[in-house]
Design a protein around this motif. Sequence first.
Motif, PDB file in Angstrom:
ATOM      1  N   VAL A 391       0.722  -1.233  -0.034  1.00  0.00           N
ATOM      2  CA  VAL A 391       0.028  -0.134  -0.016  1.00  0.00           C
ATOM      3  C   VAL A 391       0.978   1.006   0.130  1.00  0.00           C
ATOM      4  CG1 VAL A 391      -1.748   1.204   1.243  1.00  0.00           C
ATOM      5  CG2 VAL A 391      -1.752  -1.163   1.486  1.00  0.00           C
ATOM      6  N   GLY A 392       0.502   2.281  -0.722  1.00  0.00           N
ATOM      7  CA  GLY A 392       1.076   3.612  -0.660  1.00  0.00           C
ATOM      8  C   GLY A 392       1.661   4.078  -1.949  1.00  0.00           C
ATOM      9  N   GLU A 393       1.702   5.257  -1.947  1.00  0.00           N
ATOM     10  CA  GLU A 393       2.086   6.100  -3.395  1.00  0.00           C
ATOM     11  C   GLU A 393       3.615   5.966  -3.514  1.00  0.00           C
ATOM     12  OE1 GLU A 393       0.676   9.955  -5.082  1.00  0.00           O
ATOM     13  OE2 GLU A 393       2.488  10.422  -4.389  1.00  0.00           O
ATOM     14  N   PHE A 417       7.602  -1.203  -5.052  1.00  0.00           N
ATOM     15  CA  PHE A 417       6.742  -2.353  -5.745  1.00  0.00           C
ATOM     16  C   PHE A 417       7.048  -3.107  -6.796  1.00  0.00           C
ATOM     17  CE2 PHE A 417       2.756  -3.549  -8.057  1.00  0.00           C
ATOM     18  CZ  PHE A 417       2.225  -4.629  -7.399  1.00  0.00           C
ATOM     19  N   GLU A 418       7.787  -2.609  -7.767  1.00  0.00           N
ATOM     20  CA  GLU A 418       8.651  -3.337  -8.580  1.00  0.00           C
ATOM     21  C   GLU A 418       9.513  -4.230  -8.172  1.00  0.00           C
ATOM     22  OE1 GLU A 418      11.011  -2.453 -12.931  1.00  0.00           O
ATOM     23  OE2 GLU A 418       9.819  -1.188 -12.319  1.00  0.00           O
ATOM     24  N   GLY A 419      10.103  -3.862  -7.139  1.00  0.00           N
ATOM     25  CA  GLY A 419      11.300  -4.758  -6.755  1.00  0.00           C
ATOM     26  C   GLY A 419      10.950  -5.698  -5.917  1.00  0.00           C
ATOM     27  N   LEU A 420       9.743  -5.494  -5.258  1.00  0.00           N
ATOM     28  CA  LEU A 420       9.314  -6.699  -4.521  1.00  0.00           C
ATOM     29  C   LEU A 420       8.821  -7.741  -5.442  1.00  0.00           C
ATOM     30  CD1 LEU A 420       7.486  -5.010  -1.529  1.00  0.00           C
ATOM     31  CD2 LEU A 420       8.814  -6.782  -1.320  1.00  0.00           C
ATOM     32  N   LYS A 421       7.883  -7.207  -6.575  1.00  0.00           N
ATOM     33  CA  LYS A 421       7.438  -8.296  -7.374  1.00  0.00           C
ATOM     34  C   LYS A 421       8.770  -9.054  -8.190  1.00  0.00           C
ATOM     35  CE  LYS A 421       5.009  -5.624  -9.978  1.00  0.00           C
ATOM     36  NZ  LYS A 421       3.967  -5.097 -11.376  1.00  0.00           N
ATOM     37  N   ASN A 422       9.709  -8.435  -8.590  1.00  0.00           N
ATOM     38  CA  ASN A 422      10.789  -8.990  -8.989  1.00  0.00           C
ATOM     39  C   ASN A 422      11.370 -10.176  -8.133  1.00  0.00           C
ATOM     40  OD1 ASN A 422      10.846  -7.158 -11.226  1.00  0.00           O
ATOM     41  ND2 ASN A 422      12.452  -5.807 -10.342  1.00  0.00           N
ATOM     42  N   ARG A 423      11.329  -9.721  -7.093  1.00  0.00           N
ATOM     43  CA  ARG A 423      12.121 -10.832  -5.953  1.00  0.00           C
ATOM     44  C   ARG A 423      10.974 -12.139  -5.514  1.00  0.00           C
ATOM     45  NH1 ARG A 423      12.855 -14.244  -3.455  1.00  0.00           N
ATOM     46  NH2 ARG A 423      14.359 -14.587  -1.690  1.00  0.00           N
ATOM     47  N   LEU A 424       9.772 -11.605  -5.537  1.00  0.00           N
ATOM     48  CA  LEU A 424       8.743 -12.586  -4.978  1.00  0.00           C
ATOM     49  C   LEU A 424       7.943 -13.177  -6.231  1.00  0.00           C
ATOM     50  CD1 LEU A 424       7.479 -10.590  -2.046  1.00  0.00           C
ATOM     51  CD2 LEU A 424       9.061 -12.264  -1.890  1.00  0.00           C
ATOM     52  N   GLU A 425       8.240 -13.095  -7.370  1.00  0.00           N
ATOM     53  CA  GLU A 425       7.455 -13.612  -8.336  1.00  0.00           C
ATOM     54  C   GLU A 425       7.691 -15.011  -8.421  1.00  0.00           C
ATOM     55  OE1 GLU A 425       7.505 -13.135 -13.180  1.00  0.00           O
ATOM     56  OE2 GLU A 425       9.298 -12.737 -12.085  1.00  0.00           O
ATOM     57  N   ASN A 426       6.530 -15.705  -8.526  1.00  0.00           N
ATOM     58  CA  ASN A 426       6.372 -17.112  -8.650  1.00  0.00           C
ATOM     59  C   ASN A 426       6.410 -17.573  -7.161  1.00  0.00           C
ATOM     60  OD1 ASN A 426       5.840 -17.313 -11.418  1.00  0.00           O
ATOM     61  ND2 ASN A 426       8.086 -17.322 -11.554  1.00  0.00           N
ATOM     62  N   GLU A 427       6.707 -17.112  -6.156  1.00  0.00           N
ATOM     63  CA  GLU A 427       6.682 -17.587  -4.658  1.00  0.00           C
ATOM     64  C   GLU A 427       5.607 -16.958  -3.880  1.00  0.00           C
ATOM     65  OE1 GLU A 427      10.529 -17.893  -2.706  1.00  0.00           O
ATOM     66  OE2 GLU A 427      11.221 -16.727  -4.203  1.00  0.00           O
ATOM     67  N   TYR A 432      -1.561  -4.833  -4.853  1.00  0.00           N
ATOM     68  CA  TYR A 432      -1.249  -3.333  -4.815  1.00  0.00           C
ATOM     69  C   TYR A 432      -2.498  -2.125  -4.520  1.00  0.00           C
ATOM     70  CZ  TYR A 432       0.171   1.469  -5.349  1.00  0.00           C
ATOM     71  OH  TYR A 432       0.499   3.123  -5.151  1.00  0.00           O
ATOM     72  N   ALA A 433      -2.245  -1.529  -3.469  1.00  0.00           N
ATOM     73  CA  ALA A 433      -3.466  -0.518  -3.370  1.00  0.00           C
ATOM     74  C   ALA A 433      -2.945   0.675  -2.991  1.00  0.00           C
ATOM     75  CB  ALA A 433      -4.462  -1.049  -2.158  1.00  0.00           C
ATOM     76  N   ASP A 456      -8.778  10.185  -9.340  1.00  0.00           N
ATOM     77  CA  ASP A 456      -9.708  10.751  -9.123  1.00  0.00           C
ATOM     78  C   ASP A 456     -10.733  10.501  -7.705  1.00  0.00           C
ATOM     79  OD1 ASP A 456      -9.324  12.080 -11.510  1.00  0.00           O
ATOM     80  OD2 ASP A 456     -10.244  10.664 -12.799  1.00  0.00           O
ATOM     81  N   ARG A 457      -9.943   9.238  -7.299  1.00  0.00           N
ATOM     82  CA  ARG A 457     -10.897   8.627  -6.060  1.00  0.00           C
ATOM     83  C   ARG A 457     -10.728   9.727  -4.847  1.00  0.00           C
ATOM     84  NH1 ARG A 457      -9.080   2.641  -6.184  1.00  0.00           N
ATOM     85  NH2 ARG A 457      -7.151   3.784  -6.970  1.00  0.00           N
ATOM     86  N   SER A 458     -11.567   9.811  -4.060  1.00  0.00           N
ATOM     87  CA  SER A 458     -11.385  10.417  -2.641  1.00  0.00           C
ATOM     88  C   SER A 458     -10.410   9.789  -1.688  1.00  0.00           C
ATOM     89  CB  SER A 458     -12.623  10.711  -2.304  1.00  0.00           C
ATOM     90  OG  SER A 458     -13.166   9.387  -1.418  1.00  0.00           O
ATOM     91  N   GLU A 459     -10.012  10.561  -0.637  1.00  0.00           N
ATOM     92  CA  GLU A 459      -9.454   9.852   0.577  1.00  0.00           C
ATOM     93  C   GLU A 459     -10.078   8.665   1.052  1.00  0.00           C
ATOM     94  OE1 GLU A 459      -8.494  11.254   4.918  1.00  0.00           O
ATOM     95  OE2 GLU A 459      -7.980  12.631   3.468  1.00  0.00           O
ATOM     96  N   LYS A 460     -11.241   8.930   1.269  1.00  0.00           N
ATOM     97  CA  LYS A 460     -12.068   7.904   1.936  1.00  0.00           C
ATOM     98  C   LYS A 460     -12.083   6.394   1.048  1.00  0.00           C
ATOM     99  CE  LYS A 460     -16.427   6.600   4.243  1.00  0.00           C
ATOM    100  NZ  LYS A 460     -16.708   5.186   3.133  1.00  0.00           N
ATOM    101  N   GLU A 461     -12.309   6.897  -0.424  1.00  0.00           N
ATOM    102  CA  GLU A 461     -12.480   5.785  -1.271  1.00  0.00           C
ATOM    103  C   GLU A 461     -11.018   4.922  -1.272  1.00  0.00           C
ATOM    104  OE1 GLU A 461     -15.374   6.632  -4.790  1.00  0.00           O
ATOM    105  OE2 GLU A 461     -13.789   8.072  -4.389  1.00  0.00           O
ATOM    106  N   LEU A 462     -10.031   5.515  -1.139  1.00  0.00           N
ATOM    107  CA  LEU A 462      -8.660   5.044  -1.426  1.00  0.00           C
ATOM    108  C   LEU A 462      -8.497   4.134   0.156  1.00  0.00           C
ATOM    109  CD1 LEU A 462      -6.638   7.675  -2.842  1.00  0.00           C
ATOM    110  CD2 LEU A 462      -7.278   5.713  -4.046  1.00  0.00           C
ATOM    111  N   ILE A 463      -8.684   4.770   1.201  1.00  0.00           N
ATOM    112  CA  ILE A 463      -8.449   4.263   2.486  1.00  0.00           C
ATOM    113  C   ILE A 463      -9.457   2.894   2.424  1.00  0.00           C
ATOM    114  CG2 ILE A 463      -8.835   4.235   4.907  1.00  0.00           C
ATOM    115  CD1 ILE A 463      -7.894   7.303   4.689  1.00  0.00           C
ATOM    116  N   ASP A 464     -10.595   2.780   2.060  1.00  0.00           N
ATOM    117  CA  ASP A 464     -11.602   1.820   2.207  1.00  0.00           C
ATOM    118  C   ASP A 464     -10.961   0.688   1.430  1.00  0.00           C
ATOM    119  OD1 ASP A 464     -13.139   3.183   3.827  1.00  0.00           O
ATOM    120  OD2 ASP A 464     -14.756   3.457   2.342  1.00  0.00           O
TER     121      ASP A 464
END
Length: 742
Positions: A391-393, A417-427, A432-433, A456-464
Amino acid sequence: MSIPIKYLTVITVFIFCCYSSLYAQSTKPIYLDANKPIEERIEDALSRMTVEEKIAMCHAQSKFSSPGVPRLGIPENWMTDGPHGIRTEVLWDEWKQAGWTNDSCIAFPALTCLAASWNKEIAALYGKSVGEEARYRKKNVLLGPGVNIYRTPLNGRNFEYMGEDPYLAGQMVVPYVKGVQSNGVAACVKHYALNNQETSRMEINVKVSDRALYEIYLPAYKAAVTEGNAWAIMGAYGKYRQQHACHNQYLLQDILRDEWHFDGVVISDWGGVHNTEQAIYNGLDMEFGTWTNGMTGGKSSAYNDYYLARPFYEKIKNGEVEEEVLNEKVRNILRLVFRTNMDTDRPWGSFGTPEHAAISRKIAEEGIVLLKNEKDLLPIDLDKTKKILVVGENAIKMMCVGGGSSSLKVKYEVPPFEGLKNRLENEVEVSYARGYVGHVDGNFDGVSSSQDLAEDRSEKELIDEACTMAGSVDIVIFIGGLNKSRGQDCEGADRKSLDLPYAQNRLIEALAKVNSNLVVVNISGNAVSMPWLDEVPTVMQSWYNGTEAGNALAAILTGDVNPSGKLPFTFNNNLNDYGAHFLNAYPGNDNEVEYKEDIYVGYRWNDKENIKPLFAFGYGLSYTTFEYSNLMANKTNLSKEDSLTISLDITNSGKVDGAEIVQLYIHDPESNLPRPEKELKGFEKVFLKSGETKTVQFTIDNAAQSYFDPEKHEWIAEPGRFEAWIGAASDDVRAKIKFDLD
């Protein structure tokens, strides 16, 4: 016997060539002879130059270059912004990008990360590597590193510096400088001095005691000059004693030249010159970036109107200024040229290489700091973990673009996020949110990250959305913090608050309620408040880690690399826990700021006021544990000529190979002038295999026991009892030993 004519011709040509060669050698100018001492070459070149040529060398001819002397074969000087990578090419007379397709660099981690590594060998490798990139791009001055002290966590430019402690910054800057200059590229150490805030940075006048100046704000510069032999210094924007730092008599002449015997070149920060008379007499050598009519606003190609251009020339011609004043400046500039562009033995450099990317990643891995790991969520157990939510920009945001003059056009950048996907792919299944929306513009000075982060989504929508997804995974990794937009970690403006921006605190608190296996990764160049700390089991401090940022972070999170970084500055709970803010001594009034906290900066203030930090200076956890034992000294009674050698054993008592940073602090129980409770005077990073023990040694000399006496204007080591404290952090002292100075 007659000699055939064809042989006579050959002999004649041979004799002619020999005489020609001897004649050429006998008449070769000394300044072109690399075998002659530099000082002889300087005087020879100087004697052949006209006043006009000398004046020209003292000021810019474009945004990033200054003239040489073409008729004498003396090359131009070309500067490039650093210190984290080599800036993209701009047009001759504009900040607009030149549009090159081969100027994308490797981005190295910000200097806060380097300082957090506490590894002098890594600092040398960093400097050598970024120097190689500068050399390949035909730059002979790298505008960096920066070593201004972390006085307030709101300073927008702290991410470019090396923390709150003068000793740590000094020890890290020396190998960096030597590494850069091993390529025949000058390191231009900046911003000298007292550039500790961006608010009113062009006008602010700093009032600081001589003692704080010498003990806190100058030592890293002194180390760069006297130990690192830095070839260039950049003046700061602000004022000290009502004179701008770029032409400040006390800073540049009295201290830099007379006390430290600096023989390099003083370069102005871009737009930092304001007065011809002071620029002539107060130690400045090269003027850059002045508003191009020399007074008020921009005007294209008007470099002859600089303060050290036509106005300087006219004073020489009118007899108002002795030509020898000009000669001194040109000597310094020629010394720079002979050390760099006219050094025939300097290497060729390399640029954008896989080797540099690997080094960038290594630096990042050594600087990331594990702050909390209560449930042993880290390293991620790949046997038990099936689903991870990120989670997180900041997990997707590219950070190399932005931040001011250190903004870079990079060959590539791997976000977390890309680094984690590179490392954890297939495991592991990794989702992502977004969670929050921060700064969506990825453009700076014509360079774009090419990311579309519009939302375009609001703060509440993103947190939810984030909370809904968090409820069905094994681990949630929140990756947030600051970014390099104006008003955060960025040149030109300070932060407004110690808090995380963009409602991140609300998001973290909401995530903690739906999933207790929450890892918070803060990416920043400054401390942030953490009101949710008790609700979160695991916290990690990362930095702006450049090209390989995501891969480095993934290596730490998964345990491929054991974290070994420690904080180079104090994390406090709120702004009033910092002396500058408690004493209402920031950002100043009427363009003046008084450093009322004096020598009590960082952990020194926490000790003085008995303030428990959120996370202390020098603090950082590991996936293993370390034991300290057998502290010994070679003697306990010293004369002022003696050095004390202290040794201790460090054992890796855990199951994972790792590194510990052992810190030495000196405590002076009684002195004529007040002193901090403790001061860092030594550190070593020790790599240990599981179960391994190594002996660490420290040497304590007279300087380590001294304080600066402003009345005597000298460093004093008073007789009496001292204590050496050995610790794992400034608030975690493991052992003490007493000794007496006679």
